[in-house]
Motif scaffolding. Structure first.
Motif, PDB file in Angstrom:
ATOM      1  N   MET A 166      11.018 -48.332  52.786  1.00 42.77           N
ATOM      2  CA  MET A 166      10.467 -48.644  54.106  1.00 42.77           C
ATOM      3  C   MET A 166      10.003 -50.094  54.181  1.00 42.77           C
ATOM      4  O   MET A 166      10.240 -50.779  55.182  1.00 42.77           O
ATOM      5  N   VAL A 183      15.150 -39.124  63.049  1.00 41.04           N
ATOM      6  CA  VAL A 183      14.318 -39.627  61.948  1.00 41.04           C
ATOM      7  C   VAL A 183      12.865 -39.374  62.325  1.00 41.04           C
ATOM      8  O   VAL A 183      12.424 -39.764  63.401  1.00 41.04           O
ATOM      9  N   ARG A 199      10.559 -44.260  48.236  1.00 45.24           N
ATOM     10  CA  ARG A 199      10.667 -44.229  49.700  1.00 45.24           C
ATOM     11  C   ARG A 199       9.763 -45.269  50.339  1.00 45.24           C
ATOM     12  O   ARG A 199      10.134 -45.893  51.349  1.00 45.24           O
ATOM     13  N   ARG A 200       8.595 -45.478  49.764  1.00 48.70           N
ATOM     14  CA  ARG A 200       7.713 -46.551  50.237  1.00 48.70           C
ATOM     15  C   ARG A 200       8.413 -47.897  50.129  1.00 48.70           C
ATOM     16  O   ARG A 200       8.399 -48.709  51.075  1.00 48.70           O
ATOM     17  N   ALA A 204      15.681 -42.338  51.720  1.00 51.98           N
ATOM     18  CA  ALA A 204      15.748 -43.788  51.880  1.00 51.98           C
ATOM     19  C   ALA A 204      16.761 -44.214  52.935  1.00 51.98           C
ATOM     20  O   ALA A 204      16.512 -45.132  53.726  1.00 51.98           O
ATOM     21  N   HIS A 213       2.059 -42.964  54.138  1.00 51.19           N
ATOM     22  CA  HIS A 213       2.455 -43.686  55.348  1.00 51.19           C
ATOM     23  C   HIS A 213       2.146 -45.172  55.188  1.00 51.19           C
ATOM     24  O   HIS A 213       1.391 -45.580  54.306  1.00 51.19           O
ATOM     25  N   PHE A 215       9.097 -40.093  61.406  1.00 50.77           N
ATOM     26  CA  PHE A 215       8.114 -40.891  60.671  1.00 50.77           C
ATOM     27  C   PHE A 215       6.688 -40.426  60.972  1.00 50.77           C
ATOM     28  O   PHE A 215       5.738 -41.216  60.878  1.00 50.77           O
ATOM     29  N   THR A 232      11.116 -38.471  54.272  1.00 50.28           N
ATOM     30  CA  THR A 232      12.360 -39.048  54.778  1.00 50.28           C
ATOM     31  C   THR A 232      13.137 -39.746  53.658  1.00 50.28           C
ATOM     32  O   THR A 232      12.583 -40.629  53.000  1.00 50.28           O
ATOM     33  N   TYR A 275       6.490 -41.918  55.499  1.00 46.31           N
ATOM     34  CA  TYR A 275       7.763 -42.055  54.782  1.00 46.31           C
ATOM     35  C   TYR A 275       8.007 -40.951  53.762  1.00 46.31           C
ATOM     36  O   TYR A 275       9.106 -40.815  53.236  1.00 46.31           O
ATOM     37  N   ILE A 294      15.334 -43.687  56.298  1.00 46.66           N
ATOM     38  CA  ILE A 294      14.261 -44.659  56.534  1.00 46.66           C
ATOM     39  C   ILE A 294      14.846 -45.960  57.063  1.00 46.66           C
ATOM     40  O   ILE A 294      14.365 -46.524  58.049  1.00 46.66           O
ATOM     41  N   CYS A 319       7.374 -41.457  65.739  1.00 44.61           N
ATOM     42  CA  CYS A 319       6.267 -42.083  65.020  1.00 44.61           C
ATOM     43  C   CYS A 319       5.042 -42.007  65.917  1.00 44.61           C
ATOM     44  O   CYS A 319       5.092 -41.491  67.031  1.00 44.61           O
TER      45      CYS A 319
END
Length: 509
Positions: A421, A153, A417-418, A491, A442, A155, A489, A486, A494, A467
């Motif tokens: 996260m 993943v 996606r936000r 969901a 982000h 980030f 990526t 995000y 995430i 990250c």
């Protein structure tokens, strides 16, 4: 366009594809959890695209055919295809059916619970431990080193969803440009940029950022990084040897300024933006700011703080405005660029790196009049100007409205996606505070200071999650935190990545 089925009009759904039902990828609906069939199918198809069983340009079976073979409702298959289209992996092509258009990199499997984790391979093939990739004071090479490390993943902040690049629109625009292109356009271009793109950028800035400029005021550059590289010697020649920067603020931007021989005194950022009183105390005659969406906190400079900044600039200061992520906003109204309010004291920089792709290397600089000629000269002797053909294609996308349509689609995807996260952080990092959720690509999270954020980032990478520690972007002391991109990526990934962050933090604490 969303997924469509080839052959479903006039043929009763009969069409050749790469396989059907249980023969297609050996799918067995009995493996799917109750109530989660669409997610299961999307995940299996995503895995097949990643490992090459479904190659780019191959077609998926029509939804009606696959639904019949799997003995599920057609809605299950349609929803799975929709999720893949949203992730940028497939695209509907009317009579051409649903086609694979982009494949993610194959990802290494997570280590088994309790197993020792092997070192992360570096690009050169040498073994390097996660801890070695997160020094307290990173050098200029750190971003390339971290980018070359594989992770389940990713980030990484500032990383757009490259699978969402509008390939079809770009190809149509490129074909149209080539059909109309005269022979002289294939020679050396204007170092200021192609006139067509400078006109298009002027219109784009007027519509979206409230900046009214003529094409002659726009300089096309190879992204914001080159804008800073060109600007550094021009500022030094004007007697400016210090550029104040926000704290926290972009490590990469600070490195560009330092490489150009400019000092970077830090100025604290609060909930209203950069503290102008602290800015005055640095004695710097210039400041590099991200007022529309501050990196990395996400703060939008307030109206009162903007007025203070404009008074500081009116007293002889220069604002270098990096309009970072300004177009990616979700829960707040737009704010005008500072360049729209005080043209003579603001040098404005923007690009399409986060909107389309960094690989295009196209951005723009709108400097105050007194710096324009020197910057054009610097651009001329740097590279004679950007490649002309991509400039003409981008100009066509801007003028036709295609770029704005693409932006609207991105906003909807990024918002989902936000939200995913934020929900995952609430579940797996319950003590963390989220910053900058209203816009951008982000989030920044801070947490109680028992665990250094470099140690947490290293532990996360050992678990397959990449990250950046917030401390990388600080010169002044502050709470530890992570900067989590995000946009690129899905969901489900995430949620998986944030769960790994929570496990890493609990382990270290």
């Amino acid at each position: 366009m969303g997924p469509v089925d080839e052959g479903e009009k006039g043929t009763g759904g009969a069409a050749e594809g790469p396989g059907r039902g249980s023969d297609f990828l050996q799918l067995d609906i009995g493996d799917a959890p109750a109530g989660g069939k669409a997610e299961w199918l999307a995940r299996r198809l995503r895995q097949a695209i990643a490992d090459g069983r479904l190659a780019v340009d191959s077609r998926l079976p029509p939804t009606r055919v696959l639904a019949a073979e799997l003995r599920v409702s057609r809605g299950v298959v349609t929803e799975a295809y929709r999720r893949l289209a949203e992730d940028g992996h497939v695209q509907g092509r009317r009579r051409g059916g649903t086609v694979v258009v982009a494949a993610p990199s194959p990802l290494p499997a997570p280590p088994p619970a309790g197993a020792s984790r092997p070192p992360v391979p570096a690009a050169a093939g040498d073994a390097v431990t996660p801890a070695a990739l997160f020094p307290g004071s990173p050098g200029a090479e750190i971003f390339e080193a971290l980018r070359d490390v594989r992770a389940r993943v990713d980030f990484t902040p500032g990383r757009p969803d490259l699978a969402a690049f509008p390939r079809a629109s770009w190809l149509r625009a490129e074909r149209a440009v080539l059909a109309e292109l005269s022979a002289e356009h294939l020679g050396y271009g204007d170092p200021r940029g192609a006139p067509q793109l400078r006109r298009a950028v002027a219109g784009w800035l007027a519509r979206g950022r409230g900046i009214r400029v003529g094409p002659e005021e726009v300089l096309i550059v190879a992204g914001t990084a080159q804008a800073l590289t060109l600007l550094n010697p021009v500022l030094l020649a004007d007697g400016i040897d210090r550029v104040a920067v926000e704290d926290p603020g972009s490590l990469g931007t600070r490195q560009h300024l330092l490489h150009g021989g400019l000092a970077t005194p830090p100025v604290p950022v609060d909930e209203d933006g950069v503290r102008v009183g602290e800015l005055r105390r640095t004695g710097a005659r210039a400041a590099l700011l991200t007022p529309a969406h501050q990196f990395p906190t996400g703060v939008v400079t307030s109206g009162g703080r903007r007025r203070e900044l404009l008074r500081w600039a009116g007293d002889g200061g220069l604002i270098v405005e990096d309009d970072y992520d300004a177009e990616h906003r979700y829960d707040r109204p737009p704010v005008p660029a500072l360049r729209a309010l005080l043209a003579d004291r603001v040098c404005y920089a923007g690009s399409v790196s986060k909107l389309l792709a960094p690989a295009l290397r196209i951005g723009w600089l709108v400097p105050p009049p007194r710096y324009r000629d020197a910057l054009v000269e610097a651009k001329r002797f740097t590279d004679l100007g950007n490649a002309v053909l991509p400039q003409l294609v981008l100009a066509r996308l801007m003028d036709s409205g295609e770029l704005e349509r693409h932006l609207r689609q991105l906003r909807a995807r990024h918002r989902r996606r936000r939200d995913a996260m934020i929900g995952a952080i609430a579940e797996h990092l319950p003590g963390a505070v989220v910053h900058g959720a209203a816009a951008g690509l982000h989030l920044t999270v801070t947490y109680p200071p028992e665990v250094p954020d470099t140690a947490l980032a290293a532990a996360a990478l050992a678990r397959g999650v990449k990250c950046q520690p917030l401390s990388w972007h600080r010169q002044l002391p502050g709470r530890p935190g992570l900067v989590l991109g995000y946009a690129a990526t899905p969901a489900g990934a995430i949620a998986e990545g944030v769960a790994a962050l929570g496990a890493a933090l609990r382990e270290l604490a």
